[in-house]
Scaffold this motif. Structure first.
Motif, PDB file in Angstrom:
ATOM      1  N   ALA A 295      89.077 172.348 -26.468  1.00 56.62           N
ATOM      2  CA  ALA A 295      90.306 171.918 -27.155  1.00 56.62           C
ATOM      3  C   ALA A 295      91.365 171.524 -26.136  1.00 56.62           C
TER       4      ALA A 295
ATOM      5  N   SER B  12      90.925 170.363 -23.147  1.00 55.73           N
ATOM      6  CA  SER B  12      90.586 169.081 -22.547  1.00 55.73           C
ATOM      7  C   SER B  12      90.820 167.925 -23.508  1.00 55.73           C
ATOM      8  N   ILE B  13      90.501 168.150 -24.789  1.00 58.23           N
ATOM      9  CA  ILE B  13      90.721 167.103 -25.786  1.00 58.23           C
ATOM     10  C   ILE B  13      92.188 166.688 -25.794  1.00 58.23           C
ATOM     11  N   HIS B  14      93.064 167.672 -25.883  1.00 57.20           N
ATOM     12  CA  HIS B  14      94.494 167.353 -25.952  1.00 57.20           C
ATOM     13  C   HIS B  14      94.980 166.682 -24.683  1.00 57.20           C
TER      14      HIS B  14
ATOM     15  N   ILE C 148      93.469 164.764 -22.678  1.00 57.64           N
ATOM     16  CA  ILE C 148      93.076 163.367 -22.557  1.00 57.64           C
ATOM     17  C   ILE C 148      93.642 162.530 -23.704  1.00 57.64           C
ATOM     18  N   GLN C 149      93.443 163.028 -24.943  1.00 55.80           N
ATOM     19  CA  GLN C 149      93.792 162.191 -26.087  1.00 55.80           C
ATOM     20  C   GLN C 149      95.272 162.076 -26.328  1.00 55.80           C
ATOM     21  N   ASP C 150      95.995 163.158 -26.060  1.00 59.86           N
ATOM     22  CA  ASP C 150      97.410 163.159 -26.428  1.00 59.86           C
ATOM     23  C   ASP C 150      98.308 162.926 -25.221  1.00 59.86           C
TER      24      ASP C 150
ATOM     25  N   THR D  15      85.379 154.867 -25.825  1.00 62.42           N
ATOM     26  CA  THR D  15      86.096 154.837 -27.098  1.00 62.42           C
ATOM     27  C   THR D  15      85.657 153.591 -27.834  1.00 62.42           C
TER      28      THR D  15
ATOM     29  N   ASN E 276      92.299 151.597 -31.735  1.00 59.38           N
ATOM     30  CA  ASN E 276      92.149 152.802 -30.932  1.00 59.38           C
ATOM     31  C   ASN E 276      92.883 152.651 -29.625  1.00 59.38           C
TER      32      ASN E 276
ATOM     33  N   THR F 269      83.671 159.441 -30.768  1.00 60.05           N
ATOM     34  CA  THR F 269      84.220 158.311 -30.017  1.00 60.05           C
ATOM     35  C   THR F 269      84.940 157.318 -30.903  1.00 60.05           C
ATOM     36  N   VAL F 270      85.027 157.623 -32.189  1.00 63.24           N
ATOM     37  CA  VAL F 270      85.532 156.657 -33.150  1.00 63.24           C
ATOM     38  C   VAL F 270      87.048 156.581 -33.175  1.00 63.24           C
ATOM     39  N   GLY F 271      87.706 157.565 -32.584  1.00 62.14           N
ATOM     40  CA  GLY F 271      89.158 157.519 -32.540  1.00 62.14           C
ATOM     41  C   GLY F 271      89.813 158.390 -33.587  1.00 62.14           C
TER      42      GLY F 271
ATOM     43  N   SER G 106      93.191 164.321 -32.287  1.00 59.95           N
ATOM     44  CA  SER G 106      92.678 165.450 -31.525  1.00 59.95           C
ATOM     45  C   SER G 106      92.437 166.674 -32.403  1.00 59.95           C
TER      46      SER G 106
ATOM     47  N   SER H  36      88.896 168.526 -32.652  1.00 60.13           N
ATOM     48  CA  SER H  36      88.771 169.963 -32.368  1.00 60.13           C
ATOM     49  C   SER H  36      88.096 170.681 -33.521  1.00 60.13           C
TER      50      SER H  36
ATOM     51  N   VAL I 179      83.755 168.077 -26.948  1.00 61.33           N
ATOM     52  CA  VAL I 179      84.118 166.696 -27.253  1.00 61.33           C
ATOM     53  C   VAL I 179      84.316 165.782 -26.047  1.00 61.33           C
ATOM     54  N   PRO I 180      85.114 166.161 -25.059  1.00 63.66           N
ATOM     55  CA  PRO I 180      85.285 165.214 -23.956  1.00 63.66           C
ATOM     56  C   PRO I 180      83.974 164.916 -23.238  1.00 63.66           C
TER      57      PRO I 180
ATOM     58  N   TRP J  53      82.349 162.326 -25.033  1.00 59.01           N
ATOM     59  CA  TRP J  53      82.878 160.972 -24.830  1.00 59.01           C
ATOM     60  C   TRP J  53      82.100 160.224 -23.749  1.00 59.01           C
TER      61      TRP J  53
END
Lengths: 198, 349, 557
Positions: free
Chosen positions: B119, B121-123, B125-127, B196, B204, C318-320, C323, C327, C385-386, C389
């Motif tokens: 979680a 790492s997700i934030h 990168i994505q946010d 992506t 995106n 990977t679809v966008g 977050s 998660s 998840v990452p 990716w």
């Protein structure tokens, strides 16, 4: 040669398992609920997303009368089943026929509504997202009503020929379960399309 | 066994497993020709962040693997039937609540740890917020080529992306907006970032901040039709001077060389202009790549061939020879016209 | 064997004309014959799907290869995936369920024999319809109309604009039809298990095989219809001008993905759970101990069934999605690994303290445990998840799911074949040929699918008909392809074993493995009526009770 096994111990006193017809119909209903759920999700997801064309608020008229017809048919079929269980064949046939009539009325109402939407408002399945999702969802339901009516009619024909007796009430009940499901789906579709969707 | 000794053993085993795994995984890189698309040589923050998460995950899963395989191997070896025991049945054990609890709770704990790392790492990168110094590029996926637009710089190009290197002290990342003109695609340059997708009607966003200059390779990763395999990516990470020079070059209108006037005539009177744009001329089609600075690119047909005169000639004469199923039709030009057009196109630097 | 057996004399059967035999088989409603029909049907399609795989592997042997055109290649991977999932795995597992469930619960047939036959023929027709696509339209050579949109048929690739002709329609209709067949079988399994168990067989005394097929059938009901729904929507788009997935009209390609994967992910659990069922029957018998933790195994399976309905978008990282959504699906995906892991531990717990016999069914089971563990661990990696990716849409994922389907499901199936073939035919499969089959397949499998993870880590996407020489993927792909051929040889050994053992195999008798569930109490093959008298059971292992009257299970349960 084949061998069989006998158990040396006593067998259980009463071994009663559910009626397989009911279990099968319940399973079918679960599967059908799943398919309707997907169409409902698509309908809700696309609410307000049409790029052009008529919106629900502009063109939909709540089909109160025909909904009452369909929902009352659940009551009539329930009492039809009960009559058969009590061996009252005449009442069974009368209530069963009434169920079919109410179902046909409902389909007629759907047909009229579609006719109005197409010819007065130019809304077809290809007009916009609303058209696509509306006709698919309501159409899928109408298809299930039609299939149900066909089955009900088959039973009616056998009933009129005197072949449906008290000993058949469990099978008739299975069909009634399907019919109740069709009505329950209409409650959901009605709420989603005519209440939430507007 | 004392708890500390046991946990030290577990720790040691874990480290051993991790390094064993790492060397096994990196071996191909060193044994074979070094791959330019390996996820194990990240050059940008998202890719690096992914690599460190993946090492952590590999460590944990490696440890689980070692433990379970050891148990399995032990049970096969220790509890095999022998001629001595063959005629009697072993003790009939039905289960054990304590053991079941143990091997339920430990996996739950492992999952919690993994999830928290994931979680985070997700934030990250994505946010990630977009700094003011970031470069904005819009990437539009087509069957089977990439359109790149730099809206603030007024540049339109295709297939080969130029972005500036990013100094970690003063980051200048590139933020890509990803769109699609037709079907689904996916932008994947493993050394720069995770992939992506480019999905029609579903914009995106992704970013990368390469820390070293060079050329980075990738390709479309979402099946998009016949020539999905040859929708290649070439990202050139330039130092600030090189990047500025490239931008200036791309911002110029098309070169007008009077020597190739015949070729230009043929080009502008054939269907070429329906699909291609050459800025400053009558050609303003959007279906195919912008050709204004075609000769500034190393490859043609989205990486399917080197950008040489012969390849260009072959491509224009019969695209199916290079990329069967591509959407560029064979132009059916006479040899004379073909030569003229190639000469013209060769001047579009 | 049991001293309580009654032998019922059966008159010798006269040789029937082949036409009558064929008629019997075509019109049969007997669950055992339908089971065999499903299995044979699936084996034929396994051959076809395998040929498609070999074509793929030959084309990918080295970079810039020209064995097949991109158009043909794209058809090959689409048909390979669609065939293997829908016309090999589903039918073969339904076949075993059909054959064994009534026998194991002491019933004479499934609850609805005619529905059973109808479901089989519907599914069979679906497969034939799909393969007819090769010769529909423009004919066999090159430009045939087999679908080429991938087995997920993502929108908008399947829209009229991008998928001309009828190839996508063959995909849609074939699966729609066979989907209805699957629902029919699922309804039958549920009704049979809930309504036809023999006296004494309470739900907590059922063999795990029955439990797991019950969970599988319940899942089929819920998850096949989303695919059917999506396919109906696709047909509406393609033929009635609908806009469900039409980006130009505001439609969403991502919606197709959600609907497809709401089906697609639980579908793989639909496939693995019956494989777990095989393992839960075979491992105890060859360890000579009851399954460790029967109630936990049931609970874990039910948990897997439920949790698996909530993980689908891990195919869409990977679809966008935002977050929070990413998660959420990460945690549910990791969560489903917990009950799955518990099952692996329970199987090892069954072997622990046992007297393990390394007959061929057990060899396949041990390999299953090893390989399914690895498959589960790479699945956990993909749940991060990452990391996904990078790994998604690459050969790492292809390696992962083949590890589950081939290394898990197919190995379990091979175990099931060696274990129950004697019951179905009255003959033992050759142990020697079985060992050749096992080791060849094991070596080929690992050569292919262990190595296949690496190109994914080195950036090789999936569904590409060729690749560039400068990527460093050449040697790896060559090794993968060689492994594929070794597996093909192993399959040929297997088929030879099936055929030659039918003719020359040793006679099996009722109970060649000294097992404990009801199917082993009747003949091999069982008579049409299954049991002369309906059995009455007192425990989970009725035959153990009979063979060990001094120490029956019924005292401990």
């Amino acid at each position: 040669m084949s061998t069989a096994v006998i158990s040396p111990v006593e067998s259980p006193k009463s071994w009663i398992l559910p009626y397989r017809g009911k279990v099968a119909m319940a399973s079918l209903i679960i599967a059908e609920s799943s398919i309707f759920t997907i169409f409902v999700v698509a309908y809700l997801f696309y609410l307000g997303k049409s790029l052009s064309g008529p919106t629900p608020r502009e063109v939909l008229e709540t089909p109160i009368f025909f909904t009452i017809c369909l929902l009352s048919s659940s009551i009539t079929i329930h009492f039809a089943g009960k009559s058969l269980e009590r061996n009252n064949r005449a009442a069974f046939l009368a209530l069963w026929s009434l169920t079919i009539v109410l179902g046909v009325l409902f389909l007629f109402g759907t047909g009229m509504e579609w006719h109005r939407l197409i010819h007065e408002h130019g809304l077809t399945i290809s007009t916009n997202l609303f058209g696509t999702t509306y006709y698919s969802l309501v159409g899928l339901h109408a298809f299930h009503v039609t299939a149900g009516l066909i089955m009900l009619t088959v039973v009616l024909i056998f009933g009129l020929a005197g072949r449906v007796g008290q000993d058949q009430f469990r099978r008739v009940d299975v069909l009634a379960l399907y019919w109740h499901f069709v009505d329950a789906v209409w409650v959901v579709v009605f709420t989603v399309v005519y209440i939430v969707g507007r | 066994m004392a708890r500390t000794t046991k946990s030290k053993m577990i720790q040691a085993t874990r480290e051993l497993a991790m390094s064993a795994l790492t060397s096994v995984l990196l071996a191909p890189q060193t044994l074979a020709a070094p791959s330019q698309t390996s996820i194990f040589s990240p050059a940008s923050t998202p890719a690096k962040s992914i690599l460190s998460l993946s090492m952590f995950v590999l460590g944990i899963t490696g440890a689980i693997f070692v433990v379970v395989v050891t148990l399995l191997a032990y049970s096969i070896l220790k509890f095999r039937a022998s001629s001595v025991t063959a005629n009697s049945e072993p003790a009939q054990v039905y289960g054990s609540t304590q053991i079941e609890l143990a091997w339920t709770i430990i996996p739950i704990l492992i999952v919690v740890v993994l999830f928290l790392a994931t979680a985070r790492s997700i934030h990250a990168i994505q946010d990630a917020p977009e700094p003011a110094e970031a470069l904005d590029v819009t990437a539009i996926g087509h069957q089977y080529w990439w359109e790149f637009r730099y809206p603030k710089l007024g540049i339109v190009t295709a297939n080969e992306l130029h972005i500036p290197v990013s100094d970690p002290e003063h980051p200048t990342p590139t933020f890509l907006q990803l769109l699609s003109a037709d079907t689904d695609h996916s932008f994947w340059v493993p050394e720069l970032a995770g992939k992506t997708d480019l999905i029609p009607n579903h914009p995106n966003r992704m970013w990368m901040d390469p820390h070293r200059t060079g050329v980075f390779l990738g390709q479309c990763a979402q099946y998009c039709g016949t020539q999905h395999a040859k929708m290649l990516l070439r990202v050139s990470v330039d130092n600030p001077q090189e990047f500025a020079a490239w931008v200036r070059g791309q911002q110029q209108p098309a070169v007008e060389d009077p020597n190739v006037a015949t070729g230009r005539q043929v080009f502008e009177h054939t269907a070429c202009i329906n699909c291609h744009t050459v800025s400053g001329t009558a050609a303003d089609g959007r279906f195919g790549p912008d050709l204004t600075h075609l000769m500034s690119r190393t490859t043609i047909a989205a990486g399917a061939a080197e950008n040489t005169p012969n390849n260009l000639r072959l491509w224009i004469r019969n695209p199916d020879a290079i990329k069967p199923g591509s959407l560029m039709p064979a132009m059916k030009l006479s040899d004379e016209d073909l030569n003229a057009v190639v000469n013209y196109v060769e001047t579009l630097r | 064997m049991s001293s309580n057996a009654i032998t019922i004399p059966v008159l010798p059967v006269q040789e029937k004309p082949w036409v009558d035999l064929l008629h019997e088989w075509v019109t049969t409603v007997d669950h055992k014959r339908l089971g065999i029909l499903y299995i044979v049907y699936a084996l034929i399609f396994l051959g076809l799907g395998g040929i498609e795989a070999l074509i793929i592997r030959i084309q990918l042997m080295h970079s810039h290869n020209n064995f097949v055109s991109p158009q043909v290649f794209n058809r090959m991977f689409t048909m390979h995936g669609t065939t293997m999932i829908f016309f090999v795995a589903m039918p073969i597992l339904f076949g075993f369920a059909n054959y064994l469930v009534p026998l194991m619960i002491g019933a004479r047939d499934m609850a609805f024999p005619r529905l059973n036959a109808f479901s089989f023929w519907l599914s069979a027709f679906g497969g034939l319809l799909l393969y007819f696509s090769f010769i529909g339209g423009s004919g066999l050579y090159g430009a045939g109309n087999a679908p080429d949109v991938g087995w997920w048929a993502y929108a908008p690739l399947t829209a009229r604009a991008f998928s001309q002709g009828h190839s996508s329609d063959y995909w849609t209709l074939a699966l729609l039809v066979s989907g209805f067949g699957s629902i029919g079988t699922a309804i039958n399994i549920i009704a049979t298990i809930l309504c036809l168990r023999c006296p004494g067989m309470k739900l907590n005394r059922m063999p795990l095989f029955a439990w797991l097929n019950l969970v599988m059938a319940g899942m089929v009901l819920i998850v096949i219809t989303p695919l059917s729904a999506a396919q109906i929507m696709l047909l509406i788009d393609r033929y009635l001008g609908g806009h469900f997935f039409d980006a130009q009209a505001g439609g969403s390609a991502v919606l197709w993905m959600h609907f497809f994967w709401i089906f697609g992910h639980p579908e793989v659990y639909v496939l693995i759970i019956p494989s777990f069922a095989f393992m839960s029957e075979i491992i105890p018998v060859f360890s000579r101990k009851p399954i460790f933790g029967y109630p936990v195994m049931v609970a874990a399976t039910v948990c897997i069934g439920f949790i698996s309905l909530s993980v689908w978008a891990h195919h869409m990282f990977t679809v966008g999605m935002n977050s929070y959504a990413n998660s959420f699906f990460a945690i549910t995906t990791m969560a489903v690994g917990i009950p799955t892991g518990i099952k692996i531990f329970n199987w090892i717990g069954t072997m622990w303290g046992g007297r393990i016999q390394f007959k061929v069914p057990m060899l396949f089971s041990i390999a299953f445990l090893f390989q399914f563990l690895i498959a589960g661990l790479t699945g956990i990696m993909l749940a991060c998840v990452p990391f996904d990716w990078q790994l998604s849409l690459s050969y790492f994922v292809v390696a992962h799911f083949h590890y589950v389907i081939v290394g898990g499901i197919l190995f379990a199936l091979f175990g099931a074949f060696y274990y129950w073939y004697p019951k179905m035919t009255g003959r033992m499969l050759s142990e020697t040929l079985g060992k050749w089959h096992f080791w060849l397949f094991f070596i080929g499998f690992h050569l292919t699918f262990d190595v296949m993870h690496i190109p994914g880590l080195l950036g090789m996407p999936r569904r590409i008909y060729t690749y560039e020489p400068n990527r460093g993927w050449d040697t790896l792909n060559l090794v993968v392809s060689i492994g594929a051929f070794i597996q093909a040889i192993a399959i040929m050994v297997f088929v030879w074993n099936l055929i030659s053992s039918y003719i020359h195999g040793a006679e099996a008798g009722n109970d060649p493995w000294d097992a404990w569930t009801l199917e082993w109490s009747t003949g091999s093959p069982p008579p049409a009526y299954n049991f002369a008298t309906v059995p009455v059971v007192m425990s989970r292992r009725p035959l153990w009770d009979l063979k060990h009257p001094e120490d029956p299970d019924s005292l401990y349960e």
